[in-house]
Design an enzyme around this catalytic site. Structure first.
Site, PDB file in Angstrom:
ATOM      1  N   SER A  48       0.855  -1.197   0.000  1.00  0.00           N
ATOM      2  CA  SER A  48       0.000   0.000   0.000  1.00  0.00           C
ATOM      3  C   SER A  48       0.887   1.241   0.000  1.00  0.00           C
ATOM      4  CB  SER A  48      -0.892   0.006   1.243  1.00  0.00           C
ATOM      5  OG  SER A  48      -0.095   0.283   2.393  1.00  0.00           O
ATOM      6  N   ASP A  81      -1.303  -1.664  -3.906  1.00  0.00           N
ATOM      7  CA  ASP A  81      -2.677  -1.729  -3.383  1.00  0.00           C
ATOM      8  C   ASP A  81      -3.235  -0.310  -3.225  1.00  0.00           C
ATOM      9  OD1 ASP A  81      -4.924  -3.001  -2.290  1.00  0.00           O
ATOM     10  OD2 ASP A  81      -4.146  -2.853  -0.239  1.00  0.00           O
ATOM     11  N   HIS A  82      -4.434  -0.073  -3.715  1.00  0.00           N
ATOM     12  CA  HIS A  82      -5.117   1.230  -3.579  1.00  0.00           C
ATOM     13  C   HIS A  82      -4.254   2.412  -4.002  1.00  0.00           C
ATOM     14  CE1 HIS A  82      -8.758  -0.322  -1.781  1.00  0.00           C
ATOM     15  NE2 HIS A  82      -8.025  -1.081  -0.996  1.00  0.00           N
ATOM     16  N   ASP A 103      -7.072   3.262  -7.717  1.00  0.00           N
ATOM     17  CA  ASP A 103      -8.350   3.352  -7.001  1.00  0.00           C
ATOM     18  C   ASP A 103      -8.881   4.779  -7.082  1.00  0.00           C
ATOM     19  OD1 ASP A 103     -10.515   3.368  -5.381  1.00  0.00           O
ATOM     20  OD2 ASP A 103      -9.469   2.713  -3.562  1.00  0.00           O
ATOM     21  N   THR A 256      -6.093  -7.216   7.382  1.00  0.00           N
ATOM     22  CA  THR A 256      -6.457  -7.128   8.804  1.00  0.00           C
ATOM     23  C   THR A 256      -6.144  -8.425   9.570  1.00  0.00           C
ATOM     24  OG1 THR A 256      -8.150  -5.493   8.340  1.00  0.00           O
ATOM     25  CG2 THR A 256      -8.413  -6.763  10.365  1.00  0.00           C
TER      26      THR A 256
HETATM   27  P1  13P Z   1      -9.107  -6.381   5.118  1.00  0.00           P
HETATM   28  O1  13P Z   1      -9.082  -5.123   5.913  1.00  0.00           O
HETATM   29  O2  13P Z   1     -10.436  -7.066   5.233  1.00  0.00           O
HETATM   30  O3  13P Z   1      -7.984  -7.294   5.429  1.00  0.00           O
HETATM   31  O4  13P Z   1      -8.963  -5.962   3.566  1.00  0.00           O
HETATM   32  C1  13P Z   1      -7.691  -5.683   3.022  1.00  0.00           C
HETATM   33  C2  13P Z   1      -7.774  -5.059   1.674  1.00  0.00           C
HETATM   34  O5  13P Z   1      -8.791  -5.007   1.020  1.00  0.00           O
HETATM   35  C3  13P Z   1      -6.521  -4.504   1.144  1.00  0.00           C
HETATM   36  O6  13P Z   1      -6.709  -3.851  -0.074  1.00  0.00           O
HETATM   37  O1  G3H Z   2      -7.044  -1.535   2.182  1.00  0.00           O
HETATM   38  C1  G3H Z   2      -6.051  -1.148   2.772  1.00  0.00           C
HETATM   39  C2  G3H Z   2      -5.061  -2.110   3.286  1.00  0.00           C
HETATM   40  O2  G3H Z   2      -5.537  -2.807   4.387  1.00  0.00           O
HETATM   41  C3  G3H Z   2      -3.749  -1.426   3.527  1.00  0.00           C
HETATM   42  O3  G3H Z   2      -3.783  -0.713   4.711  1.00  0.00           O
HETATM   43  O4  G3H Z   2      -3.147   1.554   3.914  1.00  0.00           O
HETATM   44  O5  G3H Z   2      -2.941   0.947   6.331  1.00  0.00           O
HETATM   45  O6  G3H Z   2      -1.379  -0.019   4.642  1.00  0.00           O
HETATM   46  P1  G3H Z   2      -2.743   0.519   4.922  1.00  0.00           P
HETATM   47 ZN    ZN Z   3      -8.602  -2.878  -0.218  1.00  0.00          ZN
END
Ligand code: 13P
Ligand code: G3H
Ligand code: ZN
Length: 316
Positions: A48, A81-82, A103, A256
């Site tokens: 992320s 991610d995102h 995203d 999580t």
């Molecule tokens: P959780 O918070 O359910 O683990 O989802 C993680 C996620 O979607 C990361 O992009």
């Molecule tokens: O969806 C988000 C992920 O759980 C990543 O979390 O942005 O705190 O690293 P973070």
């Molecule tokens: Zn996510």
């Protein structure tokens, strides 16, 4: 071996989902590789924006490069991610990521498509694949805060137009999950009806399910018994992953649950051994526990035992 998510999705579509796990540090990386090899699974390592800036993105990338050498049998994709638009371009330029997520789901439909299309063009020019998002999950995302009540499920008709016009390679859909440890407040659950509609309009197209941690009750209870204070936590039933994968979900995001493993291990070690100040004591236990956790998740995802089949497909 680092591969694109596209290759992994070709192998998995309709049969199982690939686990996409967020990592932030050395211990998570080692546990992740060990766990996936233990269960002989291909996987996606997710970074992320927060993980990139936790220490320095180069340190994290260096750890992953080294893990690739230490665990040469592993097959995995490296995925942002995102991502926002700027971070997506940085990752595309870096030459390290095989896949990025853009995203722009918080923008209106046309703006989301315009941003996504720009990122897709830049990524495809370098052989990198793109995950986009349509609809809004509940809970907290890095640069978006969405109240549970405002979460918007993905509209199946818009999904087809979105994919056709942007050329994205996979699509994260909102079907009732949310990020974090407090999902399904009230009586919400997964909307398989919406997922089935999306699959009808986008047959054979890889879909992604974010917010898929299970937040196990026993894990939360152990954390609380060791001094934690996590109340009212709830997650996605991992028994539903199979049905989701049959309906086109090929990537399932889990962060999580891994954080809960970390919290439980550290709280228990310091509760039971108050004399400990060697960071390697909880670190060693965490790596073992995290590896076990990954292997168990892969069993639910159906990716367990798929490694050699994927390798054969890659060398075809
Ligand atoms: P959780 O918070 O359910 O683990 O989802 C993680 C996620 O979607 C990361 O992009
Ligand atoms: O969806 C988000 C992920 O759980 C990543 O979390 O942005 O705190 O690293 P973070
Ligand atoms: Zn996510």
């Amino acid at each position: 071996m680092i591969v694109t998510t596209k290759k992994l999705f070709e192998a998995a579509y309709g049969k199982y989902a690939i686990g996409a796990y967020n990592i932030n540090n050395l211990e998570q990386i080692v546990g992740l590789f060990r766990g996936n090899l233990l269960s002989q699974a291909p996987f996606i390592i997710q970074i992320s924006k927060g993980a990139r800036s936790y220490t320095d993105k180069l340190l994290l990338e260096g750890l992953i490069r080294s893990a690739d050498e230490v665990f040469p049998e592993a097959i995995f994709a490296v995925h942002l991610d995102h991502g926002d638009e700027q971070t997506a371009y940085e990752c595309i330029e870096s030459g390290f990521y095989s896949s990025v997520m853009i995203d722009a789901s918080h923008e209106d439909f046309e703006t989301n498509m315009a941003i996504t299309k720009r990122v897709v063009d830049a990524a495809h020019a370098k052989g990198i694949v793109v995950e986009a998002e349509l609809g809004q999950l509940g809970g907290v995302e890095e640069h978006v805060q969405v109240d549970e009540a405002d979460a918007k499920l993905t509209d199946p008709k818009q999904a087809k137009e979105f994919v056709d016009r942007t050329g994205c390679d996979s699509l994260a859909v909102a079907i009732g999950t949310s990020h974090g440890a407090f999902k399904f407040s009230g009586s919400q659950s997964l909307h398989f009806d919406v997922l089935a509609e999306i699959q009808k309009t986008l047959p054979n197209f890889p879909l992604v399910m974010h917010g898929s941690s299970s937040v196990p009750e026993d894990e939360v209870a152990r954390i609380n018994a060791a001094g934690g204070k996590i109340e009212g936590a709830k997650g996605v039933d991992a028994g539903q992953f199979k049905r989701a994968s049959e309906l086109g979900v090929t990537k399932i995001n889990i962060d999580t649950d891994g954080r809960l493993v970390w919290t439980r291990v550290h709280r228990e070690v310091f509760r039971d051994h108050p004399e400990v100040f060697d960071l390697r004591k909880p670190g060693t236990i965490f790596m073992e526990e995290y590896a076990k956790f990954i292997a168990e998740k892969n069993r639910y995802l159906g990716s367990e035992g798929q490694l050699e089949k994927v390798r054969a497909l890659l060398t075809d």
